[in-house]
Scaffold this active site. Sequence first.
Site, PDB file in Angstrom:
ATOM      1  CD  GLU A 128      -6.308   6.469  18.610  1.00  0.00           C
ATOM      2  OE1 GLU A 128      -6.366   7.402  19.066  1.00  0.00           O
ATOM      3  OE2 GLU A 128      -5.468   5.839  17.947  1.00  0.00           O
ATOM      4  CD  GLU A 157     -18.020  17.021  12.554  1.00  0.00           C
ATOM      5  OE1 GLU A 157     -18.910  17.510  12.030  1.00  0.00           O
ATOM      6  OE2 GLU A 157     -16.782  17.672  13.171  1.00  0.00           O
ATOM      7  CD  GLU A 180      -9.001  14.272   2.787  1.00  0.00           C
ATOM      8  OE1 GLU A 180     -10.091  14.923   2.786  1.00  0.00           O
ATOM      9  OE2 GLU A 180      -8.328  13.795   3.760  1.00  0.00           O
ATOM     10  CE  LYS A 203      -9.495   9.500   3.518  1.00  0.00           C
ATOM     11  NZ  LYS A 203      -8.637  10.582   3.095  1.00  0.00           N
ATOM     12  N   GLY A 220      -9.124   9.282  14.003  1.00  0.00           N
ATOM     13  CA  GLY A 220      -9.270  10.804  13.824  1.00  0.00           C
ATOM     14  C   GLY A 220     -10.440  11.196  14.614  1.00  0.00           C
ATOM     15  N   GLY A 264     -15.727   9.947  13.151  1.00  0.00           N
ATOM     16  CA  GLY A 264     -15.811   8.272  13.649  1.00  0.00           C
ATOM     17  C   GLY A 264     -17.196   7.970  13.434  1.00  0.00           C
ATOM     18  CB  CYS A 319      -5.533  10.944  19.790  1.00  0.00           C
ATOM     19  SG  CYS A 319      -4.492   9.423  19.739  1.00  0.00           S
TER      20      CYS A 319
END
Length: 490
Positions: A250, A231, A178, A175, A228, A233, A284
Amino acid sequence: MTQALKIYIDGKWIDSSNPEKQDIINPANQEIIAKAPKATKEETEATITVAKNAFESGVWSDRTPQERAEVLLEIADKMEESLDELVTLEVENNGKTRKEAEYDALDAVSSFRYYASLLNTSTGQTYEASDDIQTVIIKEPMGVAGLIVPWNFPLLMSVWKIAPALAAGNSIVLKPAEITPMTAVKVFELIDQTSLPKGVANLLMGAGSVVGQTISESNDVNVVSFTGSTEVGRNIMQAATGNLKKISLELGGKSPNIIFADADLDTAIDYAMYGIYMGSGQVCSSGSRVLVQEDIYDTFIEKFVEGIKKIRVGPGNDENSEMGAIVSKKHMESILEYIRIGKEEGAHLACGGNRIERDGMEKGFFIEPTVFVDVDSDMRIVQEEIFGPVVVIQKFNDEAEAIKLANDTVFGLAGAVFSRDQNKAMRIIKKVRAGITWINTYHLTNIQAPWGGYKQSGIGRSLGTYGLDEYQETKQINISTQPQPIGWFR
């Protein structure tokens, strides 16, 4: 003409039953470049079933490592042939500069080739447990791997997950974020042209709250890999408890870049700029906290600000651009809100802080390279991940204070030390609680090295042999070389 994207299930490109579509925007000019489907919960569950059936059939999982390696090399070759298209799609969809996108695309090709090479050199372990028992340790695929990809490195993060998951013999459901699915769609178009069995690799687009949540909760998914925010995660970790599936996360970072007074100042400034403004700070591992020893604090700020004022911000497809657009209007507004918070908290804005609406960038999502100085550790702009071209510069006195400040967040993804004293640099970096670190450089790494963080920056590792391990089960097989009754019960 706006492209109509489709989901890829069991080797077929199909429309979602959900009529609602996601506009895919070029962040440099807000042009709609595609319409993406929003897969439903039912379609996600059906796709997971397809992947499970493919795994259990053995069409891929039963192939030898060498046979799987040949297919990975096929994919790498297809990607290399389409390199220019992949780069163009990444620039248009994400907003990053072409230079960055080219680096990502080449790294993606190398990732497939690297994991193919691991398969051709993989070995197990054997032990002589006793005179008549031999123990063999082998690695096996886990089953269905759910791969959830962020928007900041749409191509590279997809491949960092796809390559080891397939190499291990799993079936996958990927996925993409978006708002940035374009290069993932292209990669699956290329995969479709290879000899990978149908049903092994599947692609779903849609909301994280629907597709991502269903993948995370499913009892038929055996491992979830997510990159990502911290939160999200946490949500995935909680959803994964249903069948205690393996997770690899991660997550966020607020990484320290420690500059000592004895550092090569020009080098330190150059890498400090690269550390935060590469990728428009949407990385990140960005060095978003620069810690500078008080002896050179004022000089460093003066030269640093002087340097960033020369950074050429612009559309990614302009070869003169050195820093591209922010990925979306929503994220741009989040960054600008943090800048407002920083000023409200009393930090001094030394440079930048504004949206850029000039020189052909009026319609795009561009923010000036921004610097805050005279900050305190309890400020939100020091503690929270802004994920944009915003850096805070803190002052420290000695080694002890540098280490204390460096570790004074909930994150532990990355960090760096700049000093001519190699012994001191090594001493300090070993005290920094982070998984990815550098001495006298920043961001530079290689695919053979594990990627991941400490504390709330994640669980598990990507890349290297560690990345392959994330998608494998470890099995011991005990073999009796002289079978006979044990005589335990007389």
